[in-house]
Design an enzyme around this catalytic site. Structure first.
Site, PDB file in Angstrom:
ATOM      1  N   GLY A  49      -1.437 -14.550  -4.301  1.00  0.00           N
ATOM      2  CA  GLY A  49      -1.955 -13.242  -4.703  1.00  0.00           C
ATOM      3  C   GLY A  49      -2.702 -13.187  -6.024  1.00  0.00           C
ATOM      4  N   ARG A  64      -3.367 -12.674  19.783  1.00  0.00           N
ATOM      5  CA  ARG A  64      -4.201 -12.479  18.590  1.00  0.00           C
ATOM      6  C   ARG A  64      -4.920 -11.125  18.654  1.00  0.00           C
ATOM      7  NH1 ARG A  64      -6.177 -16.227  14.800  1.00  0.00           N
ATOM      8  NH2 ARG A  64      -5.339 -17.949  15.992  1.00  0.00           N
ATOM      9  N   ARG A  87      -5.253 -16.474   8.149  1.00  0.00           N
ATOM     10  CA  ARG A  87      -5.379 -16.292   9.597  1.00  0.00           C
ATOM     11  C   ARG A  87      -6.840 -16.131   9.969  1.00  0.00           C
ATOM     12  NH1 ARG A  87      -2.096 -17.225  13.302  1.00  0.00           N
ATOM     13  NH2 ARG A  87      -2.564 -15.403  14.549  1.00  0.00           N
ATOM     14  N   ASN A  99     -14.834 -12.522   2.453  1.00  0.00           N
ATOM     15  CA  ASN A  99     -13.845 -13.591   2.239  1.00  0.00           C
ATOM     16  C   ASN A  99     -14.232 -14.393   1.003  1.00  0.00           C
ATOM     17  OD1 ASN A  99     -11.679 -15.432   2.900  1.00  0.00           O
ATOM     18  ND2 ASN A  99     -13.223 -16.870   3.661  1.00  0.00           N
ATOM     19  N   HIS A 157     -13.782 -18.299  -0.445  1.00  0.00           N
ATOM     20  CA  HIS A 157     -13.394 -19.646  -0.022  1.00  0.00           C
ATOM     21  C   HIS A 157     -13.583 -20.596  -1.212  1.00  0.00           C
ATOM     22  CE1 HIS A 157     -12.646 -22.793   2.921  1.00  0.00           C
ATOM     23  NE2 HIS A 157     -13.596 -23.498   2.324  1.00  0.00           N
ATOM     24  N   GLU A 162     -17.746 -14.192  13.337  1.00  0.00           N
ATOM     25  CA  GLU A 162     -16.892 -14.876  14.303  1.00  0.00           C
ATOM     26  C   GLU A 162     -16.810 -16.376  14.010  1.00  0.00           C
ATOM     27  OE1 GLU A 162     -19.072 -12.548  14.942  1.00  0.00           O
ATOM     28  OE2 GLU A 162     -18.010 -11.007  16.116  1.00  0.00           O
ATOM     29  N   ASP A 185     -15.879 -19.358   8.189  1.00  0.00           N
ATOM     30  CA  ASP A 185     -16.483 -19.704   6.893  1.00  0.00           C
ATOM     31  C   ASP A 185     -18.002 -19.877   6.971  1.00  0.00           C
ATOM     32  OD1 ASP A 185     -13.955 -19.700   5.712  1.00  0.00           O
ATOM     33  OD2 ASP A 185     -13.665 -21.844   5.978  1.00  0.00           O
ATOM     34  N   ALA A 242     -12.844 -19.281 -11.655  1.00  0.00           N
ATOM     35  CA  ALA A 242     -14.160 -18.771 -11.240  1.00  0.00           C
ATOM     36  C   ALA A 242     -14.013 -17.748 -10.103  1.00  0.00           C
ATOM     37  CB  ALA A 242     -15.051 -19.936 -10.795  1.00  0.00           C
ATOM     38  N   GLU A 243     -13.066 -17.980  -9.204  1.00  0.00           N
ATOM     39  CA  GLU A 243     -12.827 -17.026  -8.109  1.00  0.00           C
ATOM     40  C   GLU A 243     -12.482 -15.648  -8.652  1.00  0.00           C
ATOM     41  OE1 GLU A 243     -10.216 -18.229  -4.881  1.00  0.00           O
ATOM     42  OE2 GLU A 243     -10.502 -20.331  -5.384  1.00  0.00           O
TER      43      GLU A 243
HETATM   44  C1  GAR Z   1      -7.711 -19.119  -3.148  1.00  0.00           C
HETATM   45  O1  GAR Z   1      -8.086 -20.345  -3.748  1.00  0.00           O
HETATM   46  C2  GAR Z   1      -8.690 -18.763  -2.056  1.00  0.00           C
HETATM   47  O2  GAR Z   1     -10.020 -19.114  -2.341  1.00  0.00           O
HETATM   48  C3  GAR Z   1      -8.164 -19.603  -0.918  1.00  0.00           C
HETATM   49  O3  GAR Z   1      -6.776 -19.475  -0.987  1.00  0.00           O
HETATM   50  C4  GAR Z   1      -6.404 -19.303  -2.366  1.00  0.00           C
HETATM   51  C5  GAR Z   1      -5.532 -18.087  -2.449  1.00  0.00           C
HETATM   52  O4  GAR Z   1      -5.003 -17.970  -3.748  1.00  0.00           O
HETATM   53  N1  GAR Z   1      -8.698 -19.195   0.358  1.00  0.00           N
HETATM   54  C6  GAR Z   1      -8.925 -20.063   1.338  1.00  0.00           C
HETATM   55  O5  GAR Z   1      -8.637 -21.252   1.268  1.00  0.00           O
HETATM   56  C7  GAR Z   1      -9.574 -19.464   2.561  1.00  0.00           C
HETATM   57  N2  GAR Z   1      -9.964 -20.485   3.491  1.00  0.00           N
HETATM   58  P1  GAR Z   1      -4.403 -16.581  -4.220  1.00  0.00           P
HETATM   59  O6  GAR Z   1      -3.374 -16.154  -3.159  1.00  0.00           O
HETATM   60  O7  GAR Z   1      -3.749 -16.888  -5.529  1.00  0.00           O
HETATM   61  O8  GAR Z   1      -5.503 -15.590  -4.331  1.00  0.00           O
END
Ligand code: GAR
Length: 218
Positions: free
Chosen positions: A15, A68, A94, A110, A112, A148, A151, A179-180
């Protein structure tokens, strides 16, 4: 005063990106209200983060649904009930039923942890480990609209970080994560501001507006 746009955040774990979104909403960088957090797993830290800030939470766990499609229908119902206009996947582990994507076409973002299209298709820390194994000198993260194809939706923005010779998967993942935390709120703000246009269903163009966060890569 005009009501803030309502966003729904889907999570599965730690999170930290959810926390970054909450902070950005609180300080006004992201003019939005997080109306609902949905987790695919019970008892994850992301749910506790949401609860401590009073954000309503729901668990939509795959094993509670026969298909699903049924899981997807429950997600759409919960989002619509909460009046969600834009959906953000912040570490959501998911793949969606196509019904969810159709219900929120070009309204699901999203993040990634790689420079897509490189190292697509797995969850953290898979993409970071793959980048390190490939010997790339730069890595990073990507925000994109969800389609669909996993990524592979139109890229909204990317942030680049260096890969150091002594990096481990953990140290690289930490650098990308920092950076995210800047990129995701900025991308959500830009989309909400109407500054991101999808061209031909494949790429995006950005109209730079004041406060759209277009400079999040700095
Ligand atoms: C993050 O690094 C996000 O980019 C990645 O999961 C992590 C979640 O961290 N997402 C993926 O890999 C999607 N394919 P967080 O729960 O601390 O935000």
């Amino acid at each position: 005063m005009k009501a803030l746009p309502r966003i729904g955040v889907l999570v599965s774990g730690r999170g930290s990106n959810l926390a970054a979104l909450i902070s950005a909403c609180a300080c006004g960088d992201l003019p939005a209200q997080i109306a609902l957090v949905i987790s695919s797993k019970p008892d994850v830290p992301a749910l506790a983060i949401a609860a401590t800030t009073g954000i309503p939470t729901r668990v939509v766990a795959p094993k509670s649904y026969a298909s699903r499609q049924a899981e997807g229908a429950a997600i759409v119902a919960a989002l619509q009930e909460a009046g969600v206009e834009l959906v953000v996947l912040a570490g959501y582990a998911r793949l969606f039923d196509p019904g969810v994507i159709a219900a929120y076409r070009w309204r699901i973002i999203n993040i990634h942890p790689s420079l897509l299209p490189a190292f697509a298709g797995s969850m953290a820390p898979g993409p970071q480990a793959a980048a390190l194994a490939a010997g790339v000198k730069f890595a990073g993260c990507t925000t994109h609209f969800v389609t669909e194809a996993t990524d592979a939706g139109p890229i909204i923005d990317q942030a680049v970080v260096p890969v150091r010779d002594d990096d481990t998967v953990a140290s690289l993942a930490d650098r990308i994560l920092a950076a995210e935390h800047r990129l995701l709120p900025a991308s959500v703000a830009a989309v909400l501001a109407g500054a991101v246009t999808v061209i031909d269903g494949r790429r995006t163009q950005r109209r730079v507006t004041q406060g759209s966060g277009a400079d999040a890569r700095d």
